[in-house]
Write a protein that holds these residues in place. Structure first.
Motif, short mmCIF file in Angstrom:
data_model
loop_
_atom_site.label_atom_id
_atom_site.label_comp_id
_atom_site.label_asym_id
_atom_site.label_seq_id
_atom_site.Cartn_x
_atom_site.Cartn_y
_atom_site.Cartn_z
N PRO A 1 1.06 -1.42 -0.05
CA PRO A 1 0.15 0.08 -0.02
C PRO A 1 0.97 1.07 -0.21
O PRO A 1 0.41 2.52 -0.22
CB PRO A 1 -0.73 -0.27 1.52
N ALA A 2 2.08 1.12 0.31
CA ALA A 2 2.96 2.22 0.22
C ALA A 2 3.42 2.94 -0.72
O ALA A 2 3.52 1.98 -2.04
CB ALA A 2 4.37 1.87 0.91
N ASN A 3 3.55 4.23 -1.22
CA ASN A 3 3.88 4.66 -2.60
C ASN A 3 2.92 4.74 -3.42
O ASN A 3 3.25 4.38 -4.59
CB ASN A 3 5.18 4.33 -2.92
N SER A 4 1.60 4.59 -3.22
CA SER A 4 0.56 4.48 -4.15
C SER A 4 -0.85 5.03 -3.77
O SER A 4 -0.72 5.53 -2.48
CB SER A 4 0.26 3.10 -4.51
N CYS A 5 -1.51 5.58 -4.60
CA CYS A 5 -3.03 6.03 -4.28
C CYS A 5 -4.17 5.58 -4.93
O CYS A 5 -3.99 4.50 -5.95
CB CYS A 5 -3.19 7.62 -5.04
N ASP A 6 -5.04 5.09 -3.94
CA ASP A 6 -6.16 4.51 -4.11
C ASP A 6 -7.53 5.34 -3.84
O ASP A 6 -7.26 6.46 -3.56
CB ASP A 6 -6.41 2.97 -3.36
N ASN B 1 -9.27 5.47 -1.41
CA ASN B 1 -9.33 5.72 0.09
C ASN B 1 -8.28 6.83 0.59
O ASN B 1 -8.71 7.64 1.40
CB ASN B 1 -9.52 4.68 0.89
N ALA B 2 -7.14 6.57 -0.02
CA ALA B 2 -5.88 7.54 0.42
C ALA B 2 -4.65 7.42 -0.57
O ALA B 2 -4.48 6.39 -1.30
CB ALA B 2 -5.61 7.28 1.82
N CYS B 3 -3.64 8.23 -0.18
CA CYS B 3 -2.38 8.19 -0.67
C CYS B 3 -1.43 7.59 0.49
O CYS B 3 -1.46 8.30 1.31
CB CYS B 3 -1.86 9.42 -1.32
N ASP B 4 -0.71 6.62 0.29
CA ASP B 4 0.34 6.08 1.33
C ASP B 4 1.73 6.51 0.94
O ASP B 4 2.16 6.13 -0.26
CB ASP B 4 -0.12 4.74 1.76
#
Length: 238
Positions: free
Chosen positions: A228-233, A235-238
Motif C-alpha cells: 500500500p506504500a507509495n501509491s494512491c487508491d 481511499n488515500a495516498c500512502d
C-alpha cells in the motif's frame, strides 16, 4: 522472443505517486541493458471519477474531507509526498494545485497514443498539475499541452469538443478492475508480472531482468510486489 518488452502502467494524472513511479521506472530503464527494446503503454485510471471541482477547493481540505481525516493528517501526507518527489528529482507544489476531473486529460492521452506521443503528454500532464498549478480539465490548457508534445491543434480540439476516446478510457478502467487493481501506479510487465505502487528503482530493474530472461509469456498476471506504500487508491495516498 518478441521484439518489444511491453510495460503497461495504469495511472491517474492527478496521482502524485504515479509521477514518482514514472521517474522510478525511467531510472530502472536507464540501468537496463535492453532499454531500447522496451515499450511503455499508459492506461487510464481515475481516483475520483465523479469529482466536480469547486473554486474554493484546495488540496489540504479536499484530502481531509475525502478521506475523512483532519487537516493535520492531510498536511503530513502532502509533506511526505513532496519529500518523496524531491528524492526522485521532482518538485511538487500542492499549494498551487488546481483540483479537477481528469477524464478529458485521459481522453487526450488516447489521442497521443495514436501518434506515439503518449509518454510525452503524460509527462506534461503530471507536471502541469503537480508542479505548475495548471487546470488539467481546462480546454485551453489541454490544447496547449497537446501542442507542446506535437499534436495537431485541430485533432486536439476535435477530441475535446466531442466524446472521442471516452470508451477507451472506460475500457482501461474496466481492465484495471478485472486485474484487481486497488491503487495506482500499477505496472504490468508483458502481461505476466505486476507491481503495485511506486517501488524502488532496484525492484523495477530486477523485474525487467526477470521478464527479459524468461522470454515469451503466458497471459495470467502474477503480482510480484503488492504494497500500500507509495501509491494512491480511492481511499488515500500512502
Amino acid at each position: 522472443m518478441e521484439n518489444k518488452l511491453k510495460i503497461q502502467i495504469w495511472s491517474d494524472v492527478m496521482c502524485p505517486y504515479c509521477y514518482i513511479g514514472k521517474r522510478r521506472i525511467e531510472g530502472a530503464l536507464s540501468l537496463f541493458e535492453h532499454k531500447d527494446a522496451v515499450e511503455i503503454e499508459w492506461k487510464s485510471f481515475q481516483l475520483d471519477a465523479n469529482f466536480i471541482a469547486s473554486p474554493d477547493d484546495n488540496t489540504i481540505d479536499h484530502l481531509a474531507k475525502k478521506y475523512q481525516k483532519d487537516t493535520a493528517w492531510a498536511k503530513e501526507m502532502v509533506a511526505n509526498m513532496t519529500q518523496n518527489a524531491k528524492n526522485s528529482g521532482l518538485d511538487f507544489h500542492f499549494e498551487k494545485a488546481v483540483l479537477a476531473n481528469s477524464f478529458d486529460a485521459h481522453r487526450l492521452l488516447h489521442l497521443a497514443k495514436k501518434h506515439n506521443l503518449q509518454n510525452e503528454l503524460e509527462e506534461q500532464l503530471f507536471k502541469a498539475y503537480l508542479t505548475d498549478g495548471k487546470d488539467i480539465n481546462d480546454v485551453i490548457t489541454l490544447i496547449k499541452l497537446g501542442q507542446q508534445v506535437g499534436l495537431e491543434t485541430e485533432a486536439i480540439e476535435q477530441v475535446l469538443h466531442s466524446e472521442a476516446y471516452a470508451n477507451e478510457v472506460k475500457q482501461d478502467i474496466e481492465e484495471a478492475n478485472a486485474l484487481g487493481v486497488q491503487g495506482v501506479p500499477f505496472f504490468v510487465f508483458d502481461n505476466k508480472y505486476a507491481i503495485s505502487g511506486a517501488q524502488h528503482v532496484e525492484t523495477f530493474v530486477k523485474t525487467l531482468e526477470k521478464v527479459w530472461e524468461e522470454g515469451k509469456f503466458d497471459s495470467e498476471v502474477t503480482l510480484l510486489k503488492d504494497s500500500p506504500a507509495n501509491s494512491c487508491d480511492i481511499n488515500a495516498c500512502d
